[in-house]
Each structure stands twice: as C-alpha cells, then as structure tokens.
Design a protein around this motif. Sequence first.
Motif, short mmCIF file in Angstrom:
data_model
loop_
_atom_site.label_atom_id
_atom_site.label_comp_id
_atom_site.label_asym_id
_atom_site.label_seq_id
_atom_site.Cartn_x
_atom_site.Cartn_y
_atom_site.Cartn_z
N GLU A 44 0.84 -1.20 0.00
CA GLU A 44 0.00 0.00 0.00
C GLU A 44 0.87 1.26 0.00
O GLU A 44 0.58 2.23 -0.70
CB GLU A 44 -0.92 0.00 1.22
CG GLU A 44 -1.90 1.19 1.22
CD GLU A 44 -2.87 1.15 2.39
OE1 GLU A 44 -2.80 0.22 3.21
OE2 GLU A 44 -3.69 2.08 2.48
N TRP A 45 1.96 1.21 0.76
CA TRP A 45 2.89 2.35 0.81
C TRP A 45 3.46 2.64 -0.59
O TRP A 45 3.40 3.78 -1.06
CB TRP A 45 4.02 2.03 1.80
CG TRP A 45 5.22 2.91 1.70
CD1 TRP A 45 5.25 4.28 1.74
CD2 TRP A 45 6.59 2.49 1.53
NE1 TRP A 45 6.54 4.73 1.61
CE2 TRP A 45 7.37 3.66 1.49
CE3 TRP A 45 7.22 1.25 1.43
CZ2 TRP A 45 8.77 3.62 1.33
CZ3 TRP A 45 8.59 1.21 1.28
CH2 TRP A 45 9.35 2.36 1.23
N LEU A 46 3.96 1.61 -1.24
CA LEU A 46 4.60 1.84 -2.54
C LEU A 46 3.57 2.05 -3.67
O LEU A 46 3.80 2.89 -4.55
CB LEU A 46 5.53 0.66 -2.87
CG LEU A 46 6.78 0.61 -1.97
CD1 LEU A 46 7.53 -0.70 -2.15
CD2 LEU A 46 7.71 1.79 -2.25
N ASP A 47 2.45 1.35 -3.62
CA ASP A 47 1.41 1.57 -4.63
C ASP A 47 0.89 3.00 -4.54
O ASP A 47 0.46 3.58 -5.55
CB ASP A 47 0.25 0.60 -4.44
CG ASP A 47 0.58 -0.81 -4.93
OD1 ASP A 47 1.65 -0.98 -5.55
OD2 ASP A 47 -0.23 -1.74 -4.69
N GLY A 48 0.92 3.55 -3.34
CA GLY A 48 0.45 4.92 -3.16
C GLY A 48 1.50 5.97 -3.44
O GLY A 48 1.31 7.15 -3.12
N GLY A 49 2.61 5.57 -4.00
CA GLY A 49 3.63 6.54 -4.38
C GLY A 49 4.84 6.57 -3.46
O GLY A 49 5.77 7.34 -3.68
N GLY A 50 4.83 5.77 -2.40
CA GLY A 50 5.98 5.73 -1.50
C GLY A 50 6.18 7.02 -0.73
O GLY A 50 7.30 7.51 -0.57
N ALA A 51 5.07 7.59 -0.24
CA ALA A 51 5.17 8.83 0.55
C ALA A 51 5.92 8.56 1.86
O ALA A 51 5.79 7.48 2.44
CB ALA A 51 3.79 9.39 0.84
N CYS A 52 6.68 9.55 2.26
CA CYS A 52 7.51 9.37 3.46
C CYS A 52 7.17 10.39 4.54
O CYS A 52 6.83 11.53 4.24
CB CYS A 52 8.99 9.51 3.11
SG CYS A 52 9.63 8.11 2.18
#
Lengths: 158, 203
Positions: free
Chosen positions: B193-201
Amino acid sequence: MEKISFVLNGTATTVDVDPATPLLWVLRDHLHLTGTKYGCGMAVCGCCTVHLNGDAVRSCVTPVARARGQKVTTIEGLSPDLSHAVQRAWLAEQVPQCGYCQSGQMMSAACLLAANPRPTDGDIDDAMSGNLCRCGTYPRIRRAVHRAAEIASGGAGR
Amino acid sequence: MITRLLGGMLLLALARAAPGAASQTAGDADTRSREAFLKAYPVFMHPRCQNCHPAGDTPLQGEDSHVHDLLRLRRGPDGNGVYAMRCSNCHQAANGPGPHTPPGAPDPEADESRPAAPRWHLPGPATPMVFQGRTPGQLCRQLKDPKQNGGLAPDRFVHHVSTDPLVLWAWNPGEGRTSPPLSHAEFAAAVKEWLDGGGACPP
C-alpha cells in the motif's frame, strides 16, 4: 533413514542415517573418525569444525543432509602424513595443552590460510575468534598460524 | 440562452474546483501511503529484522539487539562473513532445535547440487541497508531508493518482503525469539500500500 553420499577426505562415502542427524555424529559414531570433537552442541565453541567444500562449518549443528554430494574434510583428512603446513606449525609451536579444541582450531586456521596466505594478527582474530580454548593457548595458536603461513609460502617457518 | 449561461457557469465552477479536488485526492493518497509505511515501520525496526541490518559491520542478536555474542564477526566483502567465521558456518537452512541454537533459513536457489543450503547473511558493504537508528523518514527514503535498497524497483521490493525466506523467517524465528508486531500478511500488505500509493515518506 536415508542413504546419503558425499566425498569424505577424498573418498566416496555413503551412510544410511536420518538426514537431520548432525554431521558430527555421522563422522564420529557411524564413520569412527573421532578426531572431530563435541564441545557445546550449539555452534558456539568451534571444537567440531570441519570443512564443507572448504568452508569451516560447525558439524554439531550441520545436518548431514547438507553434505549430500559435497566434499567433507576432517582433521584426519587435512593431510595423510601430517605434512599440512598447519599440522607442521602446530607441532613446531607445541600448541596444544589438553588438546580437546585443537582439531577445530586447526581446521579454522587451514580455512583462513587457504583464503589469506599472509594473515595479519587482525585477520587471525577475525578467523579464529569462534574457536574457544579453555587452556588459553591463544598466543601459541597465533604464532602457529603465522608459522604455517611461512611454511606454506616455502619459508623455513622460523 | 439562459440554459447556455447556466451551463457555462457550471463548467467554470467545475474547472475552478477540479484542481483543488485533484490536489485533495493526491493529498489523501499521500496520507494513506505515509500511514501504511508508518504501520510497517515497527516491523523493520523489530530485532528479527534490525539485527541483520546493523549500523556497524557486526550483526546484532537477541531481543535487545546486542552485538553478536563474544564472537568477532565481520560483514565481510560479500555480507557473508570472513574466513572461518562465515554466517552459514553455523546458520543452517532451518532453525536449530531448542533455545540458544543458531536460527536458520533456506536458500531459495538451493538445488540438488547444493541441498539444504542456508541463506543467512548481512547486506553487502556496498549497500549495507542500515535499519538500526533510522527514523521513520530516514528509513522510508532509504528503502525506496534503488541506490540504497539493492536496486529494487517498487514491485521487486514488495516481492522481496513477501517471499524472501530471510524475511519470512521473522515469523518463524525459533524457540525463545519474538516475532514482529504485525502478521507477515499485514506487513506485506502495508508495504504494498505504501509503494502503490507513491511511497510517501514521513518528514
């Protein structure tokens, strides 16, 4: 039980054992090579070190299944006539006291020298720190490793 | 005429609203991605994961992540240790029986030529992938950077955390060791979910 074959000290060998049996017990109890010792049984002390394809594995925690089709060398197979540089150096430096850990020490030293023919004190510490000696022969072990390096390189070995 | 005028006003209103709506949607996606990373973060920092991602060149062990007991262990040129002190000299393809015996995991590339081969190592020195001491923001940025994560694109990173035997081992760690706070399925889903969502930090 299962038939498991490997090359032991240069000779094709087959044993019929549970594949999970520690290699140490196969060597000692089934093949009667008792130069490799049992120390801690949990890969902490290094007494049981043998070579698996040249790597210095702890045979007390290595299942014999891992040796299937591989080359295993024990202290008995380091040389047929005590001519290996490590054996000559160990004799020259009179390293052992009680001797119990020394086959494991020598197998680790041989592994080190195969990869690094001129090890520094730091290299020796890196390679040998997992082989414990309750007699405290560490200074003689270090001298013997340096001496074995000299012997192997063709020097007289001090 | 009135209909055309109303239609034009409606279009104008939509045109003005759209950027804001798109921004809000992107913002929501970022928030969800960031929250998914923060959900997974305690797993990365758990001893089962962190102990082989140390800040130094020596592995850690135990629930308190102390330096690997007594032994002078080194990362080595390939992450597998040095000389007679290579990781797989003690660590096997499966956990040892009972407490205080070396844990182990299988090498997925093992075959008949290398039966029961173990997979146990630190990251190599060129890409040490340090977890120890990293804040959520630092770890997040490091993990999604292929130059720091072993060259893994997002889909390969998800594959790694979903299937690598060393990752899976954390949920089968052997007697006397705890597992991370999420289930493996929850962890893998959060990373995806983190990476599919663009890898927001996080900051």
